[in-house]
Scaffold this motif. Structure first.
Motif, PDB file in Angstrom:
ATOM      1  N   ARG A 179       2.184   1.678  -3.485  1.00 29.74           N
ATOM      2  CA  ARG A 179       1.121   2.175  -4.374  1.00 29.74           C
ATOM      3  C   ARG A 179       0.975   3.688  -4.244  1.00 29.74           C
ATOM      4  NH1 ARG A 179      -4.384   0.568  -2.349  1.00 29.74           N
ATOM      5  NH2 ARG A 179      -3.689   2.041  -0.768  1.00 29.74           N
ATOM      6  N   ARG A 204      -4.740  -0.875  -7.945  1.00 27.77           N
ATOM      7  CA  ARG A 204      -3.359  -0.966  -8.420  1.00 27.77           C
ATOM      8  C   ARG A 204      -2.487  -1.929  -7.622  1.00 27.77           C
ATOM      9  NH1 ARG A 204      -0.334   3.375  -8.253  1.00 27.77           N
ATOM     10  NH2 ARG A 204      -1.606   4.617  -6.861  1.00 27.77           N
ATOM     11  N   ILE A 205      -3.094  -2.828  -6.837  1.00 26.11           N
ATOM     12  CA  ILE A 205      -2.346  -3.854  -6.109  1.00 26.11           C
ATOM     13  C   ILE A 205      -2.948  -5.222  -6.422  1.00 26.11           C
ATOM     14  CG2 ILE A 205      -1.704  -4.804  -3.854  1.00 26.11           C
ATOM     15  CD1 ILE A 205      -1.874  -2.004  -2.705  1.00 26.11           C
ATOM     16  N   ARG A 249       0.828  -1.206   0.000  1.00 31.26           N
ATOM     17  CA  ARG A 249       0.000   0.000   0.000  1.00 31.26           C
ATOM     18  C   ARG A 249       0.866   1.262   0.000  1.00 31.26           C
ATOM     19  NH1 ARG A 249      -2.429  -3.780   3.331  1.00 31.26           N
ATOM     20  NH2 ARG A 249      -4.421  -4.482   2.515  1.00 31.26           N
ATOM     21  N   THR A 280       1.995   0.138 -10.826  1.00 28.40           N
ATOM     22  CA  THR A 280       1.224  -1.089 -10.627  1.00 28.40           C
ATOM     23  C   THR A 280       2.049  -1.954  -9.678  1.00 28.40           C
ATOM     24  OG1 THR A 280       0.345  -0.947 -12.867  1.00 28.40           O
ATOM     25  CG2 THR A 280       0.188  -3.085 -11.767  1.00 28.40           C
TER      26      THR A 280
END
Length: 147
Positions: free
Chosen positions: A71, A94-95, A68, A78
């Motif tokens: 990100r 995006r994780i 996190r 990504t």
């Protein structure tokens, strides 16, 4: 937000362990680029499991804290994570996380063959088992993903 603040926000022990200045110096010029980052070792909370974060993580931690933080640090990035423990698996914006033992050849080959495996990785971080032998095996199995 600075990287140290992000690691602390998500309960990761990376800042407390002194990794933040090194990571920031290496990655600051990539911060606004659409990078692909793959981190081995998501951080299980299963007590007694290999590389468990129990007793190491900050109070607000849940598995994937550093993912996190990455990100948020890489605003166009990504982020992928790989771990052997089922409690580390989640999907957020995006994780993407994956179950795989990066030290085992057969498991790594199966992971690498999947369509969901990231190709063309810009940054590969091994924060898994923390043993030389494991790191060498992971490097051998995963280095082909790096651009």
């Amino acid at each position: 937000m600075e990287l140290a603040e992000l690691f602390n926000k998500y309960g990761s022990d990376k800042n407390r362990n002194g990794y933040t200045p090194v990571y920031h110096s290496l990655f600051k010029n990539l911060r606004e680029k659409p990078i692909v980052l793959l981190e081995i070792g998501i951080g299980t909370m299963i007590k007694g499991a290999p590389s468990s974060m129990v007793g190491y993580a900050l109070p607000n931690y849940k598995p994937g804290g550093s993912l996190r933080a990455w990100r948020d640090y890489f605003s166009r990035g990504t982020i992928h994570g790989v771990d052997i423990q089922p409690d580390t698996q989640f999907t957020e914006e995006r994780i993407t996380t994956h179950l795989c033992n990066s030290t085992e050849k057969t498991a790594s080959e199966a992971f690498l063959a999947k369509d969901t495996t990231p190709k063309g990785v810009d940054i590969l971080i091994d924060d898994g088992a923390h043993y030389d032998e494991c790191q060498l095996k992971t490097f051998y199995h995963f280095y082909g993903l790096v651009k």
